[in-house]
Design a protein around this motif. Structure first.
Motif, mmCIF file in Angstrom:
data_model
loop_
_atom_site.group_PDB
_atom_site.id
_atom_site.type_symbol
_atom_site.label_atom_id
_atom_site.label_comp_id
_atom_site.label_asym_id
_atom_site.label_seq_id
_atom_site.Cartn_x
_atom_site.Cartn_y
_atom_site.Cartn_z
ATOM 1 N N ARG A 164 7.064 20.146 10.955
ATOM 2 C CA ARG A 164 7.518 18.836 10.445
ATOM 3 C C ARG A 164 6.577 17.695 10.838
ATOM 4 O O ARG A 164 7.005 16.602 11.161
ATOM 5 N N ARG A 165 5.281 17.913 10.759
ATOM 6 C CA ARG A 165 4.305 16.887 11.129
ATOM 7 C C ARG A 165 3.688 16.256 9.887
ATOM 8 O O ARG A 165 3.505 16.919 8.871
ATOM 9 N N ILE A 166 3.359 14.978 10.011
ATOM 10 C CA ILE A 166 2.615 14.276 8.970
ATOM 11 C C ILE A 166 1.458 13.537 9.639
ATOM 12 O O ILE A 166 1.476 13.298 10.843
ATOM 13 N N THR A 167 0.467 13.197 8.853
ATOM 14 C CA THR A 167 -0.642 12.380 9.342
ATOM 15 C C THR A 167 -0.602 11.065 8.592
ATOM 16 O O THR A 167 -0.583 11.047 7.352
ATOM 17 N N LEU A 168 -0.580 9.973 9.332
ATOM 18 C CA LEU A 168 -0.622 8.665 8.692
ATOM 19 C C LEU A 168 -2.048 8.417 8.216
ATOM 20 O O LEU A 168 -2.994 8.566 8.986
ATOM 21 N N PRO A 169 -2.236 8.035 6.965
ATOM 22 C CA PRO A 169 -3.583 7.735 6.487
ATOM 23 C C PRO A 169 -4.202 6.596 7.295
ATOM 24 O O PRO A 169 -3.513 5.648 7.698
ATOM 25 N N ALA A 170 -5.505 6.694 7.542
ATOM 26 C CA ALA A 170 -6.212 5.713 8.359
ATOM 27 C C ALA A 170 -6.016 4.281 7.878
ATOM 28 O O ALA A 170 -5.789 3.390 8.695
ATOM 29 N N ILE A 213 -3.476 2.900 6.431
ATOM 30 C CA ILE A 213 -2.123 2.443 6.763
ATOM 31 C C ILE A 213 -2.003 2.237 8.269
ATOM 32 O O ILE A 213 -1.450 1.236 8.729
ATOM 33 N N ALA A 214 -2.533 3.177 9.058
ATOM 34 C CA ALA A 214 -2.492 3.020 10.516
ATOM 35 C C ALA A 214 -3.247 1.764 10.935
ATOM 36 O O ALA A 214 -2.792 1.018 11.806
ATOM 37 N N ALA A 215 -4.383 1.509 10.304
ATOM 38 C CA ALA A 215 -5.169 0.317 10.640
ATOM 39 C C ALA A 215 -4.433 -0.957 10.240
ATOM 40 O O ALA A 215 -4.406 -1.929 11.004
ATOM 41 N N ALA A 216 -3.821 -0.956 9.062
ATOM 42 C CA ALA A 216 -3.089 -2.139 8.606
ATOM 43 C C ALA A 216 -1.911 -2.453 9.521
ATOM 44 O O ALA A 216 -1.562 -3.615 9.718
ATOM 45 N N ALA A 217 -1.318 -1.402 10.116
ATOM 46 C CA ALA A 217 -0.188 -1.590 11.026
ATOM 47 C C ALA A 217 -0.653 -1.756 12.472
ATOM 48 O O ALA A 217 0.180 -1.840 13.373
ATOM 49 N N SER A 218 -1.957 -1.760 12.693
ATOM 50 C CA SER A 218 -2.546 -1.875 14.040
ATOM 51 C C SER A 218 -2.046 -0.780 14.978
ATOM 52 O O SER A 218 -1.754 -1.019 16.143
ATOM 53 N N LEU A 219 -1.954 0.453 14.453
ATOM 54 C CA LEU A 219 -1.496 1.589 15.255
ATOM 55 C C LEU A 219 -2.682 2.294 15.888
ATOM 56 O O LEU A 219 -3.739 2.430 15.279
ATOM 57 N N CYS A 220 -2.484 2.746 17.112
ATOM 58 C CA CYS A 220 -3.494 3.492 17.851
ATOM 59 C C CYS A 220 -2.870 4.815 18.299
ATOM 60 O O CYS A 220 -1.655 4.918 18.421
ATOM 61 N N PRO A 221 -3.696 5.835 18.575
ATOM 62 C CA PRO A 221 -3.147 7.088 19.100
ATOM 63 C C PRO A 221 -2.302 6.821 20.347
ATOM 64 O O PRO A 221 -2.676 6.023 21.201
ATOM 65 N N MET A 243 0.854 -1.167 0.000
ATOM 66 C CA MET A 243 0.000 0.000 0.000
ATOM 67 C C MET A 243 0.903 1.235 0.000
ATOM 68 O O MET A 243 1.787 1.359 0.835
ATOM 69 N N THR A 244 0.680 2.125 -0.921
ATOM 70 C CA THR A 244 1.479 3.341 -1.039
ATOM 71 C C THR A 244 0.545 4.539 -1.110
ATOM 72 O O THR A 244 -0.493 4.483 -1.759
ATOM 73 N N THR A 245 0.922 5.598 -0.432
ATOM 74 C CA THR A 245 0.152 6.836 -0.474
ATOM 75 C C THR A 245 1.110 8.002 -0.281
ATOM 76 O O THR A 245 2.254 7.801 0.111
ATOM 77 N N THR A 246 0.652 9.196 -0.555
ATOM 78 C CA THR A 246 1.468 10.390 -0.403
ATOM 79 C C THR A 246 0.924 11.212 0.753
ATOM 80 O O THR A 246 -0.290 11.395 0.878
ATOM 81 N N VAL A 247 1.820 11.671 1.598
ATOM 82 C CA VAL A 247 1.450 12.579 2.684
ATOM 83 C C VAL A 247 2.263 13.848 2.530
ATOM 84 O O VAL A 247 3.289 13.865 1.845
ATOM 85 N N THR A 248 1.812 14.916 3.160
ATOM 86 C CA THR A 248 2.485 16.210 3.066
ATOM 87 C C THR A 248 3.073 16.581 4.411
ATOM 88 O O THR A 248 2.392 16.469 5.434
ATOM 89 N N LEU A 249 4.314 17.016 4.399
ATOM 90 C CA LEU A 249 4.967 17.495 5.612
ATOM 91 C C LEU A 249 4.407 18.877 5.913
ATOM 92 O O LEU A 249 4.496 19.789 5.103
ATOM 93 N N ARG A 250 3.785 19.008 7.084
ATOM 94 C CA ARG A 250 3.152 20.269 7.462
ATOM 95 C C ARG A 250 4.082 21.082 8.350
ATOM 96 O O ARG A 250 5.212 20.690 8.600
ATOM 97 N N SER A 251 3.558 22.204 8.816
ATOM 98 C CA SER A 251 4.354 23.044 9.708
ATOM 99 C C SER A 251 4.794 22.214 10.909
ATOM 100 O O SER A 251 4.133 21.242 11.288
#
Length: 84
Positions: A11-17, A19-27, A1-9
């Motif tokens: 230096r923050r990024i948001t992991l797409p839901a 991808i986070a779900a596939a990796a079993s990541l939680c806040p 699975m590949t997606t593009t994210v943008t580096l914000r002010s």
């Protein structure tokens, strides 16, 4: 699975839901960040190996006891000390 994210002010990024779900990541989950061969690699750190401060669960437990702001807390503590 590949997606593009943008580096914000800041230096923050948001992991797409997905991808986070596939990796079993939680806040609050910790990720190891490494620069390897021209790539940024994020690796989840297993919960058992995350080092936590032993007293971190008590942070904020006394919030509001001496006032709702830092100034109120300072004033209350000054009054308490003066009464000793």
């Amino acid at each position: 699975m590949t997606t593009t994210v943008t580096l914000r002010s800041r230096r923050r990024i948001t992991l797409p839901a997905p991808i986070a779900a596939a990796a079993s990541l939680c806040p609050g989950d910790a990720l190891n960040v490494e620069w390897a061969g021209g790539r940024i690699v994020l690796t989840p750190i297993p919960a058992a190996s995350q080092t936590r401060q032993p007293m971190s669960r008590f942070l904020g437990a006394a919030r509001g006891v001496y006032g709702d702001s830092a100034e109120e807390a300072d004033n209350e503590l000054r009054c308490q000390r003066a009464s000793w």
